[in-house]
Design an enzyme around this catalytic site. Structure first.
Site, PDB file in Angstrom:
ATOM      1  N   ARG A  32      -2.228 -11.135   6.028  1.00  0.00           N
ATOM      2  CA  ARG A  32      -3.401 -10.781   5.233  1.00  0.00           C
ATOM      3  C   ARG A  32      -3.872 -12.017   4.484  1.00  0.00           C
ATOM      4  NH1 ARG A  32      -2.375  -5.535   1.846  1.00  0.00           N
ATOM      5  NH2 ARG A  32      -2.434  -4.451   3.846  1.00  0.00           N
ATOM      6  N   ARG A  47      -2.928  -7.527  -6.316  1.00  0.00           N
ATOM      7  CA  ARG A  47      -3.478  -7.834  -4.984  1.00  0.00           C
ATOM      8  C   ARG A  47      -4.864  -8.479  -5.087  1.00  0.00           C
ATOM      9  NH1 ARG A  47      -1.118  -4.532  -1.114  1.00  0.00           N
ATOM     10  NH2 ARG A  47       1.077  -4.241  -1.581  1.00  0.00           N
ATOM     11  N   LYS A  91       2.823  -2.318  -6.108  1.00  0.00           N
ATOM     12  CA  LYS A  91       1.556  -3.036  -5.983  1.00  0.00           C
ATOM     13  C   LYS A  91       0.624  -2.707  -7.151  1.00  0.00           C
ATOM     14  CE  LYS A  91       0.744  -0.951  -1.950  1.00  0.00           C
ATOM     15  NZ  LYS A  91       0.135  -0.274  -0.777  1.00  0.00           N
ATOM     16  N   LYS A 150      -3.670  -3.058  -8.345  1.00  0.00           N
ATOM     17  CA  LYS A 150      -4.982  -3.369  -7.773  1.00  0.00           C
ATOM     18  C   LYS A 150      -6.080  -3.382  -8.834  1.00  0.00           C
ATOM     19  CE  LYS A 150      -3.676  -1.723  -3.257  1.00  0.00           C
ATOM     20  NZ  LYS A 150      -3.929  -0.790  -2.148  1.00  0.00           N
ATOM     21  N   CYS A 183      -8.994   3.448   8.372  1.00  0.00           N
ATOM     22  CA  CYS A 183      -7.936   2.445   8.205  1.00  0.00           C
ATOM     23  C   CYS A 183      -7.459   1.979   9.581  1.00  0.00           C
ATOM     24  CB  CYS A 183      -6.776   3.051   7.428  1.00  0.00           C
ATOM     25  SG  CYS A 183      -5.830   4.222   8.418  1.00  0.00           S
ATOM     26  N   CYS A 213       0.135  -0.195  12.536  1.00  0.00           N
ATOM     27  CA  CYS A 213       0.675   0.277  11.262  1.00  0.00           C
ATOM     28  C   CYS A 213       1.924   1.129  11.487  1.00  0.00           C
ATOM     29  CB  CYS A 213      -0.374   1.084  10.505  1.00  0.00           C
ATOM     30  SG  CYS A 213       0.307   1.717   8.960  1.00  0.00           S
ATOM     31  N   CYS A 240      -2.619   8.344   7.763  1.00  0.00           N
ATOM     32  CA  CYS A 240      -1.548   8.941   6.956  1.00  0.00           C
ATOM     33  C   CYS A 240      -2.044   9.064   5.520  1.00  0.00           C
ATOM     34  CB  CYS A 240      -0.272   8.089   7.031  1.00  0.00           C
ATOM     35  SG  CYS A 240      -0.223   6.728   5.863  1.00  0.00           S
ATOM     36  N   CYS A 253      -5.452   4.228   2.747  1.00  0.00           N
ATOM     37  CA  CYS A 253      -5.947   2.843   2.813  1.00  0.00           C
ATOM     38  C   CYS A 253      -7.467   2.722   2.941  1.00  0.00           C
ATOM     39  CB  CYS A 253      -5.262   2.094   3.948  1.00  0.00           C
ATOM     40  SG  CYS A 253      -3.482   1.953   3.682  1.00  0.00           S
TER      41      CYS A 253
HETATM   42 FE1  SRM Z   1      -2.922  -0.009   2.649  1.00  0.00          FE
HETATM   43  C1  SRM Z   1       0.375   0.198   3.315  1.00  0.00           C
HETATM   44  C2  SRM Z   1      -3.389  -1.396   5.583  1.00  0.00           C
HETATM   45  C3  SRM Z   1      -5.956  -0.882   1.610  1.00  0.00           C
HETATM   46  C4  SRM Z   1      -2.659   2.272   0.057  1.00  0.00           C
HETATM   47  N1  SRM Z   1      -1.650  -0.522   4.118  1.00  0.00           N
HETATM   48  C5  SRM Z   1      -0.300  -0.365   4.155  1.00  0.00           C
HETATM   49  C6  SRM Z   1       0.280  -1.082   5.382  1.00  0.00           C
HETATM   50  C7  SRM Z   1       0.670  -2.463   4.983  1.00  0.00           C
HETATM   51  C8  SRM Z   1       1.399  -0.334   6.113  1.00  0.00           C
HETATM   52  C9  SRM Z   1       2.825  -0.626   5.737  1.00  0.00           C
HETATM   53  O1  SRM Z   1       3.189  -0.573   4.552  1.00  0.00           O
HETATM   54  O2  SRM Z   1       3.616  -0.831   6.668  1.00  0.00           O
HETATM   55  C10 SRM Z   1      -0.978  -1.081   6.311  1.00  0.00           C
HETATM   56  C11 SRM Z   1      -1.031  -2.173   7.367  1.00  0.00           C
HETATM   57  C12 SRM Z   1      -1.692  -1.636   8.604  1.00  0.00           C
HETATM   58  C13 SRM Z   1      -2.003  -2.657   9.614  1.00  0.00           C
HETATM   59  O3  SRM Z   1      -1.439  -2.577  10.728  1.00  0.00           O
HETATM   60  O4  SRM Z   1      -2.830  -3.526   9.371  1.00  0.00           O
HETATM   61  C14 SRM Z   1      -2.085  -1.025   5.292  1.00  0.00           C
HETATM   62  N2  SRM Z   1      -4.333  -1.063   3.404  1.00  0.00           N
HETATM   63  C15 SRM Z   1      -4.412  -1.474   4.692  1.00  0.00           C
HETATM   64  C16 SRM Z   1      -5.793  -2.006   5.029  1.00  0.00           C
HETATM   65  C17 SRM Z   1      -5.774  -3.138   6.030  1.00  0.00           C
HETATM   66  C18 SRM Z   1      -6.643  -0.831   5.522  1.00  0.00           C
HETATM   67  C19 SRM Z   1      -7.934  -1.197   6.194  1.00  0.00           C
HETATM   68  O5  SRM Z   1      -8.171  -0.545   7.214  1.00  0.00           O
HETATM   69  O6  SRM Z   1      -8.684  -2.026   5.729  1.00  0.00           O
HETATM   70  C20 SRM Z   1      -6.271  -2.383   3.619  1.00  0.00           C
HETATM   71  C21 SRM Z   1      -5.895  -3.784   3.227  1.00  0.00           C
HETATM   72  C22 SRM Z   1      -6.353  -4.113   1.843  1.00  0.00           C
HETATM   73  C23 SRM Z   1      -6.251  -5.556   1.459  1.00  0.00           C
HETATM   74  O7  SRM Z   1      -6.961  -6.364   2.037  1.00  0.00           O
HETATM   75  O8  SRM Z   1      -5.501  -5.857   0.534  1.00  0.00           O
HETATM   76  C24 SRM Z   1      -5.476  -1.392   2.782  1.00  0.00           C
HETATM   77  N3  SRM Z   1      -4.059   0.524   1.058  1.00  0.00           N
HETATM   78  C25 SRM Z   1      -5.351   0.129   0.891  1.00  0.00           C
HETATM   79  C26 SRM Z   1      -5.994   0.943  -0.091  1.00  0.00           C
HETATM   80  C27 SRM Z   1      -7.444   0.850  -0.525  1.00  0.00           C
HETATM   81  C28 SRM Z   1      -7.633  -0.108  -1.654  1.00  0.00           C
HETATM   82  O9  SRM Z   1      -6.714  -0.822  -2.043  1.00  0.00           O
HETATM   83  O10 SRM Z   1      -8.735  -0.143  -2.170  1.00  0.00           O
HETATM   84  C29 SRM Z   1      -5.053   1.857  -0.537  1.00  0.00           C
HETATM   85  C30 SRM Z   1      -5.298   3.016  -1.537  1.00  0.00           C
HETATM   86  C31 SRM Z   1      -5.427   2.553  -2.938  1.00  0.00           C
HETATM   87  C32 SRM Z   1      -4.101   2.523  -3.613  1.00  0.00           C
HETATM   88  O11 SRM Z   1      -3.365   1.566  -3.425  1.00  0.00           O
HETATM   89  O12 SRM Z   1      -3.776   3.495  -4.302  1.00  0.00           O
HETATM   90  C33 SRM Z   1      -3.842   1.576   0.194  1.00  0.00           C
HETATM   91  N4  SRM Z   1      -1.347   1.050   1.750  1.00  0.00           N
HETATM   92  C34 SRM Z   1      -1.494   1.978   0.755  1.00  0.00           C
HETATM   93  C35 SRM Z   1      -0.220   2.611   0.516  1.00  0.00           C
HETATM   94  C36 SRM Z   1       0.081   3.738  -0.513  1.00  0.00           C
HETATM   95  C37 SRM Z   1       0.363   3.211  -1.850  1.00  0.00           C
HETATM   96  C38 SRM Z   1       0.781   4.301  -2.799  1.00  0.00           C
HETATM   97  O13 SRM Z   1       0.441   4.226  -3.957  1.00  0.00           O
HETATM   98  O14 SRM Z   1       1.460   5.227  -2.400  1.00  0.00           O
HETATM   99  C39 SRM Z   1       0.686   2.030   1.436  1.00  0.00           C
HETATM  100  C40 SRM Z   1       2.175   2.351   1.599  1.00  0.00           C
HETATM  101  C41 SRM Z   1       3.019   1.737   0.547  1.00  0.00           C
HETATM  102  O15 SRM Z   1       2.595   0.933  -0.273  1.00  0.00           O
HETATM  103  O16 SRM Z   1       4.187   2.106   0.535  1.00  0.00           O
HETATM  104  C42 SRM Z   1      -0.060   1.079   2.192  1.00  0.00           C
HETATM  105 FE1  SF4 Z   2      -1.350   2.795   7.887  1.00  0.00          FE
HETATM  106 FE2  SF4 Z   2      -1.545   5.025   6.504  1.00  0.00          FE
HETATM  107 FE3  SF4 Z   2      -2.651   2.795   5.575  1.00  0.00          FE
HETATM  108 FE4  SF4 Z   2      -3.721   3.987   7.647  1.00  0.00          FE
HETATM  109  S1  SF4 Z   2      -3.539   4.856   5.599  1.00  0.00           S
HETATM  110  S2  SF4 Z   2      -3.280   1.768   7.489  1.00  0.00           S
HETATM  111  S3  SF4 Z   2      -1.965   4.804   8.696  1.00  0.00           S
HETATM  112  S4  SF4 Z   2      -0.506   3.127   5.829  1.00  0.00           S
END
Ligand code: SRM
Ligand code: SF4
Length: 575
Positions: free
Chosen positions: A82, A151, A218, A220, A440, A446, A485, A489
């Site tokens: 990233r 982040r 994390k 944000k 996402c 993922c 899921c 994201c």
């Molecule tokens: Fe996310 C985890 C992709 C924005 C909440 N997110 C992941 C992971 C790294 C999966 C993992 O842990 O193994 C995903 C990688 C997938 C891949 O193959 O690329 C992933 N998240 C993404 C992205 C790429 C989605 C997208 O389609 O654009 C976004 C990258 C953001 C960036 O550039 O930094 C992304 N993730 C978000 C957002 C939206 C936001 O930040 O505005 C959220 C919801 C907001 C929040 O954080 O509350 C988000 N991602 C999560 C979570 C759940 C966190 C939680 O509070 O429970 C996880 C899982 C975790 O952290 O355990 C996660």
């Molecule tokens: Fe992966 Fe779930 Fe985030 Fe989609 S929402 S990128 S399935 S961790």
């Protein structure tokens, strides 16, 4: 600084990840050695935990999992990288670097993310160091793109109010820099320590803000400029809402705290939450507010249960008044009363606009942020050709789209021609529903995906669009989002229509999010496949077309019409 003990504020023993961080010597672990291990394309789990702070995740291609298992091969290990830039602003040269790295090491595709970053997928272990080095050579970074730290700081890339945007962006950048980890591990592991000698005292190793165990989870931050809430400020742990006076000059920011999306299906102790507005600060106070808020979460966040470790739970458990009191104590001054603001939408506004600085900006629709050449659709090549001639900047939006920004009058024609030649689109020929869609990444990369998302939403939209068109709603902005899921994201819990993956081909369907990203949606149907999705949506869309009030958004209508109940805060989400 507190938290050198091994108990959380709730007195439970710390989670395994806390121990890994603590014993990592400021994020070093054994990464340097394991990256060189020639026997396997993977790294051990402890190092993988630390790797996230360096901006990378170990993954495997899930499409190949079964086949490789049958052949008794290890999974097709690969790394996601990233690359972050505050507010998603990058130069054409930086775009070209990311493009080149994608072509060389990452499957000839770039993913623009929901937090205005780039993701490269499929990098093999032995190419990771070269890739990270080249990212840094281009003055971009992967440090703290993931991990238990602050982040990428999001910022509205508003092309309409260029002057105010410039100022707001500058504060977003300063907050981002101020909260960067200071560990030298990143430079030692990826850049052979060269920058350390230039810029840091090699005697002392300190993380003045984070301490040796960093944050419990994390963190944000997003900065919004009304009337656009494109950064979904209410989903952020900490948000700033720019307050401009009548001349468009920045007065300061309303401060929001405690938003977040992630939850676990079937576990009501986890829930998405919308942030609350707690007061107003002057522009020059924003960095201080950010630092003190982060330290409160550092000291009081739950280090025992990671599912409960986000800042939203710290606030919900202790109460907003406790938080404000603690913040004021640490600041040594008090926030003023919040000022009036008004959000109209959380989407992007496409096409060409002229900014107040006289320069032109072109917002392109990039479906689900995927930049790739597919057959005749030469999106990646087209953007590369534009980057070669463009003298302004590129801005990644929080809706996974892209702005070719600050185009001079002289260059506008050329860029228009290139956009046309390569079929780059402002989405005008799509329905407004698709233009407001976001998915996402999910499968195949993922590791947490339960269902398809990026690869499926466009196909599902192909089937929903005829219903929209039949009802004459092709130009009606309706926000629709999907994730594979419940981690959220693509911030689906704020969408007017959302699908959250449960199992292959099965989704929970949610309705009723606020059009301006200001209200959570509510579960409407559980665990349904495509046929039921379409059968469920058809009558609601028809009903909306016939009986909506003037200017009434879909999310408001489904509540008024009784399809779902209004959700006023996260605690009501599962109720
Ligand atoms: Fe996310 C985890 C992709 C924005 C909440 N997110 C992941 C992971 C790294 C999966 C993992 O842990 O193994 C995903 C990688 C997938 C891949 O193959 O690329 C992933 N998240 C993404 C992205 C790429 C989605 C997208 O389609 O654009 C976004 C990258 C953001 C960036 O550039 O930094 C992304 N993730 C978000 C957002 C939206 C936001 O930040 O505005 C959220 C919801 C907001 C929040 O954080 O509350 C988000 N991602 C999560 C979570 C759940 C966190 C939680 O509070 O429970 C996880 C899982 C975790 O952290 O355990 C996660
Ligand atoms: Fe992966 Fe779930 Fe985030 Fe989609 S929402 S990128 S399935 S961790």
């Amino acid at each position: 600084m507190s938290d050198n003990n091994l108990l959380s504020p709730n007195s439970a023993p710390h989670s395994e990840v806390e121990h890994i961080k603590r014993s990592s010597n400021y994020l070093r672990g054994s990464l340097e050695e394991t990256l060189l291990d020639p026997i396997t394309g993977s790294i051990p789990e402890d190092d993988n935990r630390l790797m996230k702070f360096h901006g990378s995740y170990m993954q495997d291609d899930r499409d190949l999992r079964n086949e490789r298992q049958k052949q008794k091969l290890e999974p097709a290990y690969q790394f996601m990288l990233r690359v972050r830039a505050a507010g998603g602003v990058v130069t054409p040269e930086q775009w070209l670097t990311v493009d080149r790295l994608a072509c060389q090491y990452a499957g000839e595709t770039i993913r623009l993310t929901t937090r205005q970053s780039f993701q490269l997928h499929g990098i093999i272990k032995w190419n990771l160091k070269k890739t990270i080095r080249e990212v840094n050579d281009a003055m971009l970074s992967t440090l703290a793109a993931c991990g238990d730290v602050n982040r990428n700081v999001m910022c509205n890339p508003n092309p309409y109010q260029s002057e105010a945007h410039g100022e707001v962006y500058e504060w977003a950048r300063q907050i981002s820099e101020h909260l960067n980890p200071r560990t030298r591990a990143y430079f030692e592991i990826w850049l052979d320590g060269e920058k350390v000698l230039d810029s840091q005292d090699s005697e002392t190793e300190q993380e003045p803000i984070y301490g040796p165990v960093y944050l419990p989870r994390k963190f944000k931050i997003g900065v919004a400029v009304p009337p656009s809430n494109d950064v979904d400020v209410f989903s952020q742990d900490l948000g700033f809402i720019a307050i401009l006076n009548d001349d468009g000059k920045l007065q300061g920011f309303n401060v929001t705290v405690g938003g977040g999306m992630g939850m676990t299906h079937g576990d009501p102790k986890t829930y998405p939450q919308v942030a609350q507005v707690i007061g107003f600060c002057k522009p020059e106070q924003a960095v201080d507010v950010a630092e003190k808020t982060v330290t409160i979460q550092r000291d009081y966040g739950d280090r025992a249960v990671r599912k409960h470790a986000r800042f939203k739970y710290t606030i919900d458990d202790r109460g907003i008044d406790w938080f404000i009191g603690e913040l004021h104590k640490r600041l040594g001054w008090e926030l003023e009363a919040a000022r009036p603001y008004h959000f109209e939408h959380n989407g992007d506004r496409y096409g060409w606009v002229k900014g107040s600085n006289g320069k032109w900006h072109l917002t392109l629709f990039i479906q689900n942020g995927r930049v790739k050449d597919i057959g005749d659709h030469m999106l990646m090549t087209g953007l590369r050709e534009i980057a070669k001639v463009h003298t302004g900047d590129f801005r990644l939006t929080a809706n996974q789209n892209l702005i070719i920004a600050n185009v001079t009058a002289q260059k506008k024609k050329k860029i228009e021609e290139l956009a046309k030649q390569y079929g780059l689109t402002d989405g005008a020929h799509h329905t407004a529903l698709r233009r407001n869609s976001m998915a996402c990444v999910a499968l195949p990369t993922c590791g947490l995906a339960m269902a398809e998302s990026e690869r499926y939403l466009p196909e599902l939209l192909d089937k929903i669009e005829p219903i929209i068109v039949e009802n004459g709603l092709q130009e009606e902005d309706i926000v629709i989002r999907m994730t594979g899921c419940p981690n959220g994201c693509a911030r689906p819990m704020l969408a007017e229509i959302a699908f959250i993956g449960k199992a292959p081909g099965k989704y929970n369907m949610y309705l009723g999010g606020g059009f301006a990203g200001n209200r959570l949606n509510k579960l409407y149907k559980e665990n349904i496949g495509e046929t039921e999705i379409l059968e469920s949506l058809r009558p609601i869309i028809g009903h909306y077309a016939k009986e909506r009030n003037e200017g009434e958004h879909f999310g408001d209508f489904v509540i008024r019409a009784g399809y779902v109940k209004e959700v006023r805060c996260g605690q009501e989400f599962h109720a």
